[in-house]
Design an enzyme around this catalytic site. Structure first.
Site, PDB file in Angstrom:
ATOM      1  N   MET A  30     -19.861 -65.612  -9.566  1.00 53.17           N
ATOM      2  CA  MET A  30     -20.089 -66.598  -8.505  1.00 53.17           C
ATOM      3  C   MET A  30     -21.326 -67.438  -8.837  1.00 53.17           C
ATOM      4  SD  MET A  30     -18.679 -64.980  -5.008  1.00 53.17           S
ATOM      5  CE  MET A  30     -20.087 -64.020  -4.541  1.00 53.17           C
ATOM      6  N   GLY A  31     -21.775 -67.370 -10.098  1.00 55.11           N
ATOM      7  CA  GLY A  31     -22.880 -68.217 -10.537  1.00 55.11           C
ATOM      8  C   GLY A  31     -24.237 -67.690 -10.135  1.00 55.11           C
ATOM      9  N   HIS A  34     -27.929 -64.125 -13.486  1.00 53.89           N
ATOM     10  CA  HIS A  34     -29.134 -63.358 -13.816  1.00 53.89           C
ATOM     11  C   HIS A  34     -28.823 -62.477 -15.022  1.00 53.89           C
ATOM     12  CE1 HIS A  34     -27.041 -60.114 -11.851  1.00 53.89           C
ATOM     13  NE2 HIS A  34     -27.035 -60.748 -10.688  1.00 53.89           N
ATOM     14  N   HIS A  37     -25.448 -60.594 -15.107  1.00 51.78           N
ATOM     15  CA  HIS A  37     -24.284 -61.390 -15.543  1.00 51.78           C
ATOM     16  C   HIS A  37     -24.331 -61.621 -17.055  1.00 51.78           C
ATOM     17  CE1 HIS A  37     -24.830 -63.187 -11.344  1.00 51.78           C
ATOM     18  NE2 HIS A  37     -23.579 -62.749 -11.296  1.00 51.78           N
ATOM     19  N   GLN A  61     -13.893 -64.313   0.213  1.00 45.24           N
ATOM     20  CA  GLN A  61     -14.474 -62.975   0.215  1.00 45.24           C
ATOM     21  C   GLN A  61     -15.719 -62.875   1.095  1.00 45.24           C
ATOM     22  OE1 GLN A  61     -15.130 -63.184  -4.229  1.00 45.24           O
ATOM     23  NE2 GLN A  61     -16.924 -61.960  -3.757  1.00 45.24           N
ATOM     24  N   GLN A 148     -20.895 -52.591 -13.048  1.00 44.98           N
ATOM     25  CA  GLN A 148     -20.750 -51.357 -12.256  1.00 44.98           C
ATOM     26  C   GLN A 148     -21.597 -51.392 -10.989  1.00 44.98           C
ATOM     27  OE1 GLN A 148     -21.083 -48.835 -15.827  1.00 44.98           O
ATOM     28  NE2 GLN A 148     -20.003 -47.323 -14.607  1.00 44.98           N
ATOM     29  N   LYS A 149     -22.479 -52.380 -10.890  1.00 49.41           N
ATOM     30  CA  LYS A 149     -23.289 -52.510  -9.673  1.00 49.41           C
ATOM     31  C   LYS A 149     -22.353 -52.695  -8.465  1.00 49.41           C
ATOM     32  CE  LYS A 149     -25.985 -55.151  -6.891  1.00 49.41           C
ATOM     33  NZ  LYS A 149     -25.205 -56.200  -6.243  1.00 49.41           N
ATOM     34  N   SER A 186     -27.837 -61.635  -7.166  1.00 49.14           N
ATOM     35  CA  SER A 186     -28.209 -62.999  -6.767  1.00 49.14           C
ATOM     36  C   SER A 186     -28.860 -62.976  -5.386  1.00 49.14           C
ATOM     37  CB  SER A 186     -26.973 -63.897  -6.749  1.00 49.14           C
ATOM     38  OG  SER A 186     -26.359 -63.857  -8.021  1.00 49.14           O
TER      39      SER A 186
HETATM   40  O1  PAF Z   1     -18.556 -59.909  -8.424  1.00 48.82           O
HETATM   41  C1  PAF Z   1     -18.474 -61.120  -8.164  1.00 48.82           C
HETATM   42  O2  PAF Z   1     -19.357 -61.918  -8.485  1.00 48.82           O
HETATM   43  C2  PAF Z   1     -17.261 -61.628  -7.410  1.00 48.82           C
HETATM   44  O3  PAF Z   1     -16.834 -60.719  -6.457  1.00 48.82           O
HETATM   45  C3  PAF Z   1     -16.095 -62.038  -8.333  1.00 48.82           C
HETATM   46  C4  PAF Z   1     -15.548 -60.865  -9.105  1.00 48.82           C
HETATM   47  C5  PAF Z   1     -16.575 -63.105  -9.304  1.00 48.82           C
HETATM   48  C6  PAF Z   1     -14.951 -62.633  -7.504  1.00 48.82           C
HETATM   49  O4  PAF Z   1     -15.370 -63.741  -6.783  1.00 48.82           O
END
Ligand code: PAF
Length: 281
Positions: A30-31, A34, A37, A61, A148-149, A186
């Protein structure tokens, strides 16, 4: 690195990549990237010929009173970080591209979504499995990388892939932590300095669980109570849930045995943080 916003262009790009026999690794995000990611991205770059990353803050979500509008966004910075890591494609669609006005199809994994974060955030995992399905259909990855977080999310996606015979290999990546143990997220950005200090309660609680299990404790309900008591002693913290569950069904256990996950969600001020550890007992 190509930056594409359009589904058909992305699909065409992947068709060309597969035509020349390349293996596609995919990191959905979701950008506001950090180091957590980026550890997924680096692993994907090492293990695949071609790597696609998506940045999409997925509205389905988030609950109506959650932080969708204020969720941090920094696409230019994300783009730079991904370019530097050798990513081949950034897929960065608009909300209308993924969910046009007449959109009405959702994917639901049962049971595993009913506990832990699923109980506190109704509809959250349906939003996650729906968007992950859509992204898989667009990007067609051979391997997909998840942290896994978000332990429950990982197990739900793994189950969805198995149940729907999706032919994507899901790769778990270890949680990346700050020096004091706070898991990178984030949402840590929302914490002020007092809250930031208090936020280590999640990691400290999980360490306490590990120590108890290492010293022979096997009573799951006692461990759960000790987690609740420890969080209650931190003034800025408000517990959402604490549990020690079997990773195969995500149900609280009475006896600690087999593949376990100790997990908790805690509000620090208005910010809801989650963390977990996996244990083989
Ligand atoms: O873990 C996330 O950042 C989100 O839940 C994902 C898997 C990108 C789906 O929007």
């Amino acid at each position: 690195m190509k930056v594409l916003k359009n589904i058909e262009e992305t699909r065409e790009e992947i068709i060309q990549v597969k035509k020349i026999g390349q293996r596609v690794g995919f990191v959905p995000t979701m950008g506001y990237l950090h180091k957590g990611h980026l550890s997924l991205v680096e692993k994907a770059v090492k293990e695949n010929d071609y790597v696609a990353v998506s940045v999409f803050v997925n509205p389905t979500q988030f609950g109506p009173d959650e932080d969708y509008d204020r969720y941090p966004r920094a696409i230019k910075r994300d783009e730079k970080l991904l370019r530097k890591r050798g990513v081949d494609l950034l897929f960065y669609p608009h909300v209308q591209e993924m969910y046009p006005a007449d959109y009405c199809t959702y994917v639901q994994v049962e049971e595993l979504t009913e506990t832990l974060c699923g109980a506190s955030r109704p509809g959250h995992f349906q939003g996650v499995t729906t968007i992950v399905n859509k992204l898989f259909n667009i990007v067609g990855p051979d391997r997909a990388y998840f942290g896994q977080k978000d332990g429950q999310q990982f197990l739900i996606i793994e189950k969805m892939i198995k149940d729907l015979n999706m032919g994507v290999k899901v790769v778990p990546c270890p949680t990346v932590r700050e020096e004091d143990g706070l898991a990178l997220s984030s949402r840590n950005k929302y914490l002020d300095s007092r809250e930031r200090r208090a936020a280590t309660i999640l990691y400290r609680t999980l360490q306490m669980v590990k120590e108890r299990i290492d010293s022979g404790e096997r009573d799951g309900l006692k461990i759960k109570k000790a987690m609740e008591d420890m969080v209650a002693r931190e003034k800025l913290a408000r517990l959402d849930y604490a549990a020690i569950v079997d990773r195969r069904n995500l149900k609280q256990v009475e006896k600690v045995k087999g593949p376990m996950m100790a997990a908790l969600a805690v509000f620090i001020g208005d910010t809801r943080l989650i963390d977990n550890i996996w244990l083989e007992v």
